[in-house]
Design a protein around this motif. Structure first.
Motif, mmCIF file in Angstrom:
data_model
loop_
_atom_site.group_PDB
_atom_site.id
_atom_site.type_symbol
_atom_site.label_atom_id
_atom_site.label_comp_id
_atom_site.label_asym_id
_atom_site.label_seq_id
_atom_site.Cartn_x
_atom_site.Cartn_y
_atom_site.Cartn_z
ATOM 1 N N UNK A 216 10.357 5.240 -2.140
ATOM 2 C CA UNK A 216 10.247 5.811 -0.800
ATOM 3 C C UNK A 216 8.928 5.388 -0.140
ATOM 4 N N UNK A 217 7.864 5.392 -0.943
ATOM 5 C CA UNK A 217 6.560 4.963 -0.399
ATOM 6 C C UNK A 217 6.642 3.504 0.046
ATOM 7 N N UNK A 218 7.270 2.685 -0.799
ATOM 8 C CA UNK A 218 7.378 1.262 -0.447
ATOM 9 C C UNK A 218 8.189 1.083 0.845
ATOM 10 N N UNK A 219 9.294 1.823 0.938
ATOM 11 C CA UNK A 219 10.120 1.728 2.152
ATOM 12 C C UNK A 219 9.327 2.142 3.396
ATOM 13 N N UNK A 220 8.626 3.244 3.278
ATOM 14 C CA UNK A 220 7.844 3.730 4.434
ATOM 15 C C UNK A 220 6.739 2.726 4.787
ATOM 16 N N UNK A 221 6.133 2.171 3.768
ATOM 17 C CA UNK A 221 5.054 1.206 4.033
ATOM 18 C C UNK A 221 5.580 -0.082 4.668
#
Lengths: 946, 70
Positions: free
Chosen positions: B6-11
């Motif tokens: 999720x962090x990677x997607x948001x970033x």
């Protein structure tokens, strides 16, 4: 309907031009200037005998059978090569002509087998018909002279035979291969009596030649020389159904030719808007899978995936599935289940699945296989132009001056469109190819790309930005178009962004691996074109910046004024036959049919009013999110319509873990595919030959799919869905597939004018088809963009996280080839395996030598995600440092190697960039052994009562 | 759901919008996540932003998610 051969007007249609009036056998006829006398005669109902002419290829004038008399003209000119003139008076019948024609036919027949009654073409042979027409009664020369009757038959091609004994050397096959297909595999070898059709190989066999088995030569042959093997075995068809191919997004129209319900052959329809009488090896010949022994005909259930399948009745299977899904929802909540629609199914079937998910499951957890291919197209074109669709029809390419092909391999993946494109390229259009791989288009017969930008995988956005930078800084933009058609503030901001030094070709050359001067030259060529057209494929979308690349292409097209007329545009080459349709039908978790967001109250209210139920206002899970939620334990049930996610989706081991973590998986398919290994309910599906509905191709063309036979497993797929929905507690019912389309039209503004009746009457319609565009829409954005003003979007290049390392120094990119189709479920069950029986890894000679790899060696292909073993092909089509393979065969499992990386906007997987290493190997990997074990056990079926 | 993903997607979303002025970028990220993410994903990213995991978020993504929390 009763079988009738297609009407052949002898020579091609002439488009436009002034009308010319002439008299043929006392009858006046008006045709466009440039039309031949032969065609004009046929148009007014006068048939002139012919052998070497057919209306799919240019006239040749070799057989001399079509001679006519023309007032004021000496001799007897051939009608196929004589253009009409105003006031011309033509006589097609006279004693002199009859004698000449009979004499010519006599010569032909003197060297032709007299086996008409036992010949495969009996009843459908132009030579036989013409002999009858000219009244040939005897051959004065006898049959004992030198002849070709003992010439050896070539049966090497799995689908058709070449019998030179029956050849009249009319060259129709050679010309069809050149003009229609553009492959130039055939030629006439020798001179005079020794002239013969040759495939140009040492053994003169079709199989080892350059022939791509498109069938154009077979279709053009006026005798039994080139005959489908199915015709030889079964005889001539007696019945006809017009339908649409179930393979790629070109969506070719076909005549399914039958004896009763038995399919004898598929012949491309001249009236087909997408293909205009042409085909490829898949649509033309690879339809045998529909009756393959592997096909499952009865519903099956099992408690656990370790149990054998148990055949049950439809009612039992559907009730069992519904009970399990309801139990999951009772325990884990309404959003713990979902569904996946298939681009291999009709619009009506896809619509039914998304309605079932939204109304019966009560959530928006519906997604489609476009997630893993063209979802960035939807996002990118939606943002810039306002709608998720290609701008042109296929015919538009005939008006293009410069064609830019980015990340697509049309000759393999969209071959019928590629033939159209090649024809235009041979006629003089320039070509720019942007692709890491030297695809066939770069250099093939009579075609040579002006520029091949052989960029590093993952740098599309950098390349496109460099092109835009060049156009802007060299003052090549279309100032008036931009001022009139595009949002001024967005353009100015984009202009400031793109002119920054980081976007200069010189700054990006090293990143892209393309010299700055080549980037600049390509930009100048595209910008200087009268009509510049961009065609692209999954080499654009399947990247971490897939959506950015689509927007960057749209920026380029707006910048140069190349949207809104024929010959230009942004054209996604869709992977599967109904990718466009499955997206149109509301398969995405955030959109209802017609690309309207679920959060818009007025849109939901429209559907809620019609469906009599409430719809969730928030987006559902996308396919990769479903897998993550399954592993996380919050997503427990999945309905999979006609897709094989356990083979097609990236990072297979993660997919397998997700599928294994679910409580119930329902698969609706023809075969026990890879996904079925994890399933608890199997609902047998229908092949395209049993479907009644529509497919929408890459040019937004809605084509009818008509059943040639009743569903072999006893139920239409939409009926299965209705039964399942009813069992889940939401009553869903239609009387027919036509009723479903009526509902779609009622609720979807771009489909308002579409109905089965109109499609049956008019052949096809291109959406939008509504009050504003009552006859459909060939070209989008003609008077302005759908969103109003075109929106330039900023597309900063962000390198992918997937980098080559010391451990994984090569970059893998994947794709598909001509003879196989996606996961191969269909084509692997046909004779097409003769061309591609296994996935192969293409590796550059330098990379191969470094690793001691030779052609045909077994190698291990490993990434940080997994490894598999396959054979290597040493090839300089790939640049050094890049390897390539296909994903057609489950035993290879190419996607065991691909990663979880995805497009920033849509989660479309980054199939095209995976860091890998290649080593010599001599055994299967543990994953392959495990997979083979599962595949073996999934075929364990107990029949009812066992 | 997997916090790392999720962090990677948001970033990644933030990386795209980073080309825009900050206010527009934050609004764009917020709008993108709201338009395309399923509620349980949004709940999870909100929880991440409000915890130590927030430091792994791109500053623009963190700001956008924190606006959702507010």
């Amino acid at each position: 309907m009763k079988y009738t051969p297609e009407i052949d007007l002898g020579t091609p249609k002439i488009e436009g031009g002034d009308q010319v009036t002439l008299t043929i056998d006392g009858k006046q006829v008006s045709v466009p200037e440039g039309t031949t006398v032969m065609r004009a005669a046929n148009v007014c109902g006068t048939s002139i005998p012919k052998l070497c002419a057919t209306d799919s290829i240019e006239p040749f004038g070799s057989c001399r059978m079509c001679l006519v008399e023309i007032d004021g003209m000496r001799g007897t000119p051939s009608s196929c090569t004589t253009p009409v003139t105003d006031g011309m008076v033509v006589n097609t019948q006279s004693d002199r002509l009859a004698t000449l024609r009979r004499g010519i036919m006599e010569l032909y027949i003197s060297d032709h087998p007299l086996d008409c009654l036992t010949c495969a073409a009996n009843g459908n042979c132009e030579l036989q018909d013409t002999a009858g027409e000219v009244g040939l009664r005897d051959v004065r020369y006898g049959y004992k002279g030198e002849n070709h009757l003992d010439a050896e038959k070539d049966t090497s091609n799995p689908y058709f035979t070449f019998d030179p004994a029956k050849c009249i050397v009319c060259s129709r096959c050679v010309r069809a291969c050149e003009e229609v297909q553009g492959t130039y595999a055939l030629t006439i070898d020798g001179k005079g009596f020794n002239s013969k059709v040759s495939a140009g190989t040492a053994d003169n066999d079709f199989l080892s030649s350059d022939c791509v088995s498109c069938g154009a030569c077979v279709q053009a042959c006026p005798t039994a020389t080139l005959s489908e093997k199915s015709i030889i075995t079964e005889g001539q068809p007696t019945k006809l159904v017009e339908t649409t191919c179930a393979y790629c997004g070109v969506g070719c129209s076909f005549r399914a030719e039958l004896q009763g319900e038995k399919l004898i052959r598929m012949v491309p329809s001249k009236a087909g808007g997408a293909n205009e009488g042409h085909s490829c090896v898949k649509g033309r010949f690879a339809w045998g899978y529909a009756t393959h022994a592997d096909r499952i005909m009865k519903p099956m259930i099992r408690e656990k995936t370790s149990d054998p399948w148990q055949e049950v009745s439809w009612d039992e299977a559907i009730n069992y599935a519904a009970e399990r899904f309801k139990a999951i929802q009772a325990k884990h909540g309404k959003t713990s289940i979902g569904g996946i629609t298939s681009s291999r199914c009709t619009n009506e079937e896809v619509y039914a699945v998304q309605k079932m998910v939204r109304a019966a499951f009560g959530n928006n957890n519906v997604d489609t296989c476009a997630r893993v291919c063209h979802s960035p197209t939807g996002y990118g074109l939606g943002q810039t132009f306002g709608t998720s669709a290609g701008t042109q029809d296929f015919k538009s390419v005939e008006e293009a001056d410069v064609i830019m092909v980015i990340g697509a391999n049309p000759t393999d993946a969209h071959p019928v469109f590629a033939s159209r494109m090649k024809k235009r390229l041979r006629a003089g259009a320039a070509l720019i190819v942007i692709d890491p791989r030297r695809i066939d288009l770069v250099k093939s017969a009579h075609i040579s790309a002006s520029h091949h930008l052989q960029m590093r995988p993952g740098t599309n956005v950098a390349v496109l930005n460099a092109l835009a930078y060049t156009i802007i800084t060299e003052g090549l933009e279309s100032v008036d178009y931009i001022a009139e058609r595009c949002d001024d503030a967005a353009y100015k901001r984009w202009r400031d962004f793109i002119q920054t030094p980081e976007n200069a070709p010189e700054a990006l050359a090293e990143t892209c691996g393309v010299p700055a001067e080549t980037l600049r030259a390509a930009a100048r060529l595209y910008a200087g074109a009268g009509n510049g057209a961009i065609y692209y494929g999954l080499g654009v979308t399947e990247h971490s910046q897939g959506s950015s690349a689509v927007m960057a292409m749209a920026n380029l097209a707006m910048l140069t004024g190349n949207v809104g007329r024929e010959g230009v545009g942004i054209n996604p080459l869709r992977g599967q036959n109904n990718v466009q349709g499955s997206c149109d039908m509301g398969s995405f978790p955030h959109e209802l049919p017609g690309y309207r967001h679920v959060s818009i109250d007025s849109v939901r209210e429209l559907f809620e009013g019609d469906w009599g139920t409430s719809i969730m206002p928030t987006p559902g899970l996308r396919i990769p999110n479903m897998f993550d939620a399954a592993v996380d334990g919050t997503f427990k049930g999945l309905f999979v319509q006609g897709e094989d996610i356990a083979q097609s989706d990236p990072d297979i081991q993660h997919v397998s873990a997700a599928l294994s973590a679910m409580d119930c998986i329902i698969v609706q398919d023809l075969f026990l595919n890879e996904t079925a290994q994890f399933a608890h309910v199997f609902l047998p599906g229908t092949s395209f030959l049993e479907k009644d509905g529509t497919f929408t191709n890459a040019e937004r063309r809605i084509n009818r799919v008509r059943p040639v036979r009743a569903p072999m497993q006893g139920m239409d797929e939409w009926q299965t869905l209705c039964a399942f929905s009813n069992a889940m507690g939401y009553p869903m019912a239609w009387d027919s597939a036509a009723d479903i389309m009526d509902e779609i039209a009622r609720l979807t503004p771009s489909f308002t004018g579409v109905s089965f009746k109109r499609l049956d009457d008019e052949g096809s319609l291109q959406w939008p088809c509504n009050e504003k565009n009552p006859n459909g829409t060939r070209t989008m954005h003609v008077d302005g963009f759908v969103r109003g003003k075109g929106q330039f979007m900023l597309t900063r290049f962000v390198p992918t996280d997937e980098r080559s390392t010391r451990k994984y120094p090569l970059i893998l990119t994947t794709g598909r080839i001509l003879s196989q189709y996606n996961v191969g479920a269909q084509t692997r069950r046909t004779e097409n395996n003769i061309w591609h029986g296994e996935d192969l890894l293409e590796i550059h000679p330098h990379d191969a030598e470094l690793r001691g790899v030779r052609d045909g060696d077994l190698i291990s292909l490993a990434s940080r995600k997994g490894d598999t073993v396959l054979r290597a092909v040493v090839s300089d089509r790939m640049p050094q440092g890049v390897v390539y393979t296909t994903f057609h065969h489950p035993t290879t499992g190419a996607n065991v190697v691909t990663t979880e990386n995805s497009d920033w906007a849509t989660n479309c997987p980054e199939y095209k960039v995976t860091a890998v290493e290649v080593r010599l190997s001599n055994a299967q990997t543990s994953w392959q052994e495990e997979r083979d074990g599962r595949a073996e056990s999934v075929t364990h079926i107990l029949q009812a009562g066992e | 759901m997997d916090a790392h993903k999720l962090i990677k997607m948001a970033n990644q979303i933030a990386d795209y919008f980073d080309a825009y002025p900050e206010e527009e970028a934050v609004s764009g990220i917020n709008n993108h996540i709201t338009s395309f993410w399923e509620p349980r994903m949004i709940d999870d990213i909100k929880a991440i932003a409000g915890s130590d995991g927030g430091s792994d978020l791109h500053p623009l993504a963190n700001k956008a998610v924190m606006q959702m929390v507010a």
